[in-house]
Structure formats: structure tokens, C-alpha cells
Design an enzyme around this catalytic site. Structure first.
Site, PDB file in Angstrom:
ATOM      1  N   HIS A 153       0.847  -1.192   0.000  1.00 49.66           N
ATOM      2  CA  HIS A 153       0.000   0.000   0.000  1.00 49.66           C
ATOM      3  C   HIS A 153       0.884   1.245   0.000  1.00 49.66           C
ATOM      4  O   HIS A 153       2.074   1.176   0.338  1.00 49.66           O
ATOM      5  CB  HIS A 153      -0.914  -0.002   1.221  1.00 49.66           C
ATOM      6  CG  HIS A 153      -2.046  -0.974   1.102  1.00 49.66           C
ATOM      7  ND1 HIS A 153      -2.691  -1.474   2.195  1.00 49.66           N
ATOM      8  CD2 HIS A 153      -2.645  -1.534   0.015  1.00 49.66           C
ATOM      9  CE1 HIS A 153      -3.641  -2.294   1.790  1.00 49.66           C
ATOM     10  NE2 HIS A 153      -3.622  -2.347   0.483  1.00 49.66           N
ATOM     11  N   LYS A 161       5.101   1.468   0.738  1.00 46.19           N
ATOM     12  CA  LYS A 161       5.935   1.210  -0.441  1.00 46.19           C
ATOM     13  C   LYS A 161       7.423   1.359  -0.131  1.00 46.19           C
ATOM     14  O   LYS A 161       8.230   0.531  -0.536  1.00 46.19           O
ATOM     15  CB  LYS A 161       5.533   2.122  -1.594  1.00 46.19           C
ATOM     16  CG  LYS A 161       4.227   1.696  -2.246  1.00 46.19           C
ATOM     17  CD  LYS A 161       3.987   2.441  -3.523  1.00 46.19           C
ATOM     18  CE  LYS A 161       2.596   2.250  -4.065  1.00 46.19           C
ATOM     19  NZ  LYS A 161       2.041   0.916  -4.074  1.00 46.19           N
ATOM     20  N   THR A 185       2.352  -5.405  -8.331  1.00 47.22           N
ATOM     21  CA  THR A 185       1.388  -4.459  -8.864  1.00 47.22           C
ATOM     22  C   THR A 185       2.177  -3.271  -9.415  1.00 47.22           C
ATOM     23  O   THR A 185       3.319  -3.032  -9.026  1.00 47.22           O
ATOM     24  CB  THR A 185       0.384  -4.044  -7.777  1.00 47.22           C
ATOM     25  OG1 THR A 185       1.082  -3.671  -6.596  1.00 47.22           O
ATOM     26  CG2 THR A 185      -0.580  -5.187  -7.453  1.00 47.22           C
ATOM     27  N   GLY A 186       1.567  -2.540 -10.336  1.00 48.34           N
ATOM     28  CA  GLY A 186       2.239  -1.567 -11.183  1.00 48.34           C
ATOM     29  C   GLY A 186       3.194  -0.591 -10.537  1.00 48.34           C
ATOM     30  O   GLY A 186       4.400  -0.620 -10.808  1.00 48.34           O
ATOM     31  N   THR A 187       2.693   0.300  -9.711  1.00 46.59           N
ATOM     32  CA  THR A 187       3.542   1.330  -9.126  1.00 46.59           C
ATOM     33  C   THR A 187       4.634   0.706  -8.273  1.00 46.59           C
ATOM     34  O   THR A 187       5.812   1.073  -8.384  1.00 46.59           O
ATOM     35  CB  THR A 187       2.696   2.307  -8.274  1.00 46.59           C
ATOM     36  OG1 THR A 187       1.615   2.781  -9.059  1.00 46.59           O
ATOM     37  CG2 THR A 187       3.527   3.466  -7.780  1.00 46.59           C
ATOM     38  N   THR A 188       4.251  -0.255  -7.447  1.00 43.87           N
ATOM     39  CA  THR A 188       5.219  -0.917  -6.571  1.00 43.87           C
ATOM     40  C   THR A 188       6.314  -1.589  -7.390  1.00 43.87           C
ATOM     41  O   THR A 188       7.503  -1.441  -7.103  1.00 43.87           O
ATOM     42  CB  THR A 188       4.504  -1.944  -5.670  1.00 43.87           C
ATOM     43  OG1 THR A 188       3.497  -1.269  -4.910  1.00 43.87           O
ATOM     44  CG2 THR A 188       5.470  -2.628  -4.734  1.00 43.87           C
ATOM     45  N   SER A 247      -1.594  -1.222 -11.757  1.00 39.48           N
ATOM     46  CA  SER A 247      -1.655  -0.695 -10.407  1.00 39.48           C
ATOM     47  C   SER A 247      -2.794  -1.405  -9.662  1.00 39.48           C
ATOM     48  O   SER A 247      -3.804  -1.781 -10.275  1.00 39.48           O
ATOM     49  CB  SER A 247      -1.918   0.815 -10.473  1.00 39.48           C
ATOM     50  OG  SER A 247      -2.139   1.329  -9.186  1.00 39.48           O
ATOM     51  N   GLY A 248      -2.629  -1.592  -8.363  1.00 35.23           N
ATOM     52  CA  GLY A 248      -3.643  -2.293  -7.566  1.00 35.23           C
ATOM     53  C   GLY A 248      -5.061  -1.800  -7.793  1.00 35.23           C
ATOM     54  O   GLY A 248      -5.961  -2.581  -8.126  1.00 35.23           O
ATOM     55  N   ASP A 272      -4.369  -6.033  -8.285  1.00 31.83           N
ATOM     56  CA  ASP A 272      -4.624  -7.024  -7.228  1.00 31.83           C
ATOM     57  C   ASP A 272      -5.378  -8.218  -7.807  1.00 31.83           C
ATOM     58  O   ASP A 272      -5.085  -9.368  -7.488  1.00 31.83           O
ATOM     59  CB  ASP A 272      -5.440  -6.405  -6.085  1.00 31.83           C
ATOM     60  CG  ASP A 272      -4.697  -5.300  -5.362  1.00 31.83           C
ATOM     61  OD1 ASP A 272      -3.471  -5.408  -5.195  1.00 31.83           O
ATOM     62  OD2 ASP A 272      -5.351  -4.322  -4.959  1.00 31.83           O
ATOM     63  N   ASP A 303      -1.245  -1.578   4.801  1.00 34.28           N
ATOM     64  CA  ASP A 303      -1.382  -0.525   5.806  1.00 34.28           C
ATOM     65  C   ASP A 303      -2.695  -0.727   6.556  1.00 34.28           C
ATOM     66  O   ASP A 303      -3.757  -0.387   6.050  1.00 34.28           O
ATOM     67  CB  ASP A 303      -1.371   0.841   5.111  1.00 34.28           C
ATOM     68  CG  ASP A 303      -1.386   1.994   6.085  1.00 34.28           C
ATOM     69  OD1 ASP A 303      -1.545   1.756   7.306  1.00 34.28           O
ATOM     70  OD2 ASP A 303      -1.256   3.140   5.630  1.00 34.28           O
ATOM     71  N   HIS A 345      -9.799   0.326  -3.025  1.00 31.94           N
ATOM     72  CA  HIS A 345      -9.924  -0.993  -3.635  1.00 31.94           C
ATOM     73  C   HIS A 345      -9.816  -2.109  -2.592  1.00 31.94           C
ATOM     74  O   HIS A 345      -9.381  -3.218  -2.883  1.00 31.94           O
ATOM     75  CB  HIS A 345      -8.887  -1.163  -4.758  1.00 31.94           C
ATOM     76  CG  HIS A 345      -7.468  -1.075  -4.296  1.00 31.94           C
ATOM     77  ND1 HIS A 345      -6.891   0.087  -3.840  1.00 31.94           N
ATOM     78  CD2 HIS A 345      -6.502  -2.013  -4.223  1.00 31.94           C
ATOM     79  CE1 HIS A 345      -5.646  -0.139  -3.503  1.00 31.94           C
ATOM     80  NE2 HIS A 345      -5.382  -1.413  -3.720  1.00 31.94           N
ATOM     81  N   ASP A 358     -10.814  -5.656  -3.463  1.00 30.92           N
ATOM     82  CA  ASP A 358      -9.822  -6.367  -4.274  1.00 30.92           C
ATOM     83  C   ASP A 358      -8.703  -6.922  -3.402  1.00 30.92           C
ATOM     84  O   ASP A 358      -8.215  -8.032  -3.624  1.00 30.92           O
ATOM     85  CB  ASP A 358      -9.220  -5.444  -5.338  1.00 30.92           C
ATOM     86  CG  ASP A 358     -10.252  -4.919  -6.311  1.00 30.92           C
ATOM     87  OD1 ASP A 358     -11.283  -5.586  -6.505  1.00 30.92           O
ATOM     88  OD2 ASP A 358     -10.020  -3.838  -6.883  1.00 30.92           O
ATOM     89  N   ARG A 387      -7.742 -13.606   0.236  1.00 36.36           N
ATOM     90  CA  ARG A 387      -8.563 -14.819   0.302  1.00 36.36           C
ATOM     91  C   ARG A 387      -8.044 -15.877  -0.666  1.00 36.36           C
ATOM     92  O   ARG A 387      -7.878 -17.038  -0.307  1.00 36.36           O
ATOM     93  CB  ARG A 387     -10.023 -14.497  -0.021  1.00 36.36           C
ATOM     94  CG  ARG A 387     -10.916 -15.711   0.023  1.00 36.36           C
ATOM     95  CD  ARG A 387     -12.332 -15.420  -0.528  1.00 36.36           C
ATOM     96  NE  ARG A 387     -13.021 -16.663  -0.712  1.00 36.36           N
ATOM     97  CZ  ARG A 387     -12.863 -17.486  -1.752  1.00 36.36           C
ATOM     98  NH1 ARG A 387     -12.014 -17.183  -2.716  1.00 36.36           N
ATOM     99  NH2 ARG A 387     -13.527 -18.623  -1.839  1.00 36.36           N
TER     100      ARG A 387
END
Length: 152
Positions: free
Chosen positions: A19, A23, A45-48, A65-66, A71, A91, A98, A101, A107
Site C-alpha cells: 500500500h 511502499k 502491482t504496477g507502481t510498486t 496498479s492495484g 490485485d 497498511d 480498492h 480487491d 482470500r
């Protein structure tokens, strides 16, 4: 549903997620463990993923990106048995738009019984486990067997 086993290869497929407020912690963690991580296939995920690649110098397969579906993409990879473990620095103090997601990703990781670290201490335990460099077996739902029974 019955269970079966899946063999995780020595080269793991590791998902990296964080999150926004976490990051930098994940980037720093990746820098600290870059030698170990470089021996595995990484997804994020994209940004990370882009930040880890830029700042830690690791090759990362970046998804969306999430909030834009990343996600869910990771969840799909888990269900397809293409992700072996996940490091997810989330976090707990801030809600994210989201959140459904994120819950779905956690899960599906539980359904498919992959190791998941949700904080730095657990991530340290996973990356330092002897199993990270070995083949190992995990118990998973026997979905194929279930389908064969249903189609009889």
C-alpha cells in the site's frame, strides 16, 4: 473438496505488493534482500513493481496498479498456480478504495495455500527459510479432481 499437492520449484515466483504508506518499506526490504530475490521470478502491482525495479535494481514483472486491477491480476496468477508466495506490506491504519480487491487477493492466496508475509518480520522469516532455495510441497484444493467428479 479433496486436497492434492503442488510442488514449488527452487526458483519461486514471488508477488510483491505494498500500500502507498508501505511502499518505501517494501523497497528498502527488497534492497536488503536483493541478492536472494534476484534468484527468483518477481511479480508486482504496477507502481510498486516499477519503484522496486528502479530503486532496488531487480527485474520485476509489473502488472496494473492495484486500484486499476493489479490485485485481481495477481489473484488470477495465484489461482493459475503461477505465484508461489506473496510479500504484501499492507497498511492496516488506512482504508484503500480498492479494499474488496485486497481482501479477494488475500482470500485467494489462503485458498491456494501459498506462503504470505504481511509485514516485514514475517517477510524476513520467509526469505531466510531454507525452503526458499529448495523444492517443497504445499497442499492445495484438488479442483481438477472436483471437476472430474462433477462431470461424471
Amino acid at each position: 473438496m479433496q486436497s492434492t499437492y503442488r510442488t514449488l520449484s527452487r526458483c519461486k515466483h514471488i508477488a510483491l505488493v505494498a500500500h502507498d504508506h508501505c511502499k518505501q518499506d517494501l523497497i528498502d526490504w527488497c534492497k536488503q534482500h536483493s541478492q536472494e530475490l534476484s534468484q527468483h521470478t518477481l511479480y508486482a502491482t504496477g507502481t510498486t513493481g516499477n519503484l522496486i525495479q528502479k530503486e532496488a535494481g531487480l527485474l520485476v514483472n509489473s502488472l496494473l496498479s492495484g486500484p486499476m486491477g493489479g490485485d485481481q491480476q495477481l489473484g488470477g496468477l495465484v489461482a493459475e498456480k503461477k505465484v508461489d508466495m506473496m510479500i504484501f506490506f499492507w497498511d492496516p491504519m488506512n482504508a484503500v478504495p480498492h479494499d474488496p480487491d485486497v481482501k479477494a487477493l488475500m482470500r485467494i492466496a489462503t485458498v491456494w495455500n501459498i506462503p504470505v508475509a504481511m509485514n516485514m518480520a514475517t517477510a524476513d522469516f520467509l526469505i531466510s527459510s531454507p525452503l526458499i532455495q529448495q523444492t517443497s510441497e504445499i497442499r492445495i484444493p484438488d479442483y481438477e479432481g472436483y471437476l472430474q467428479e462433477r462431470l461424471k
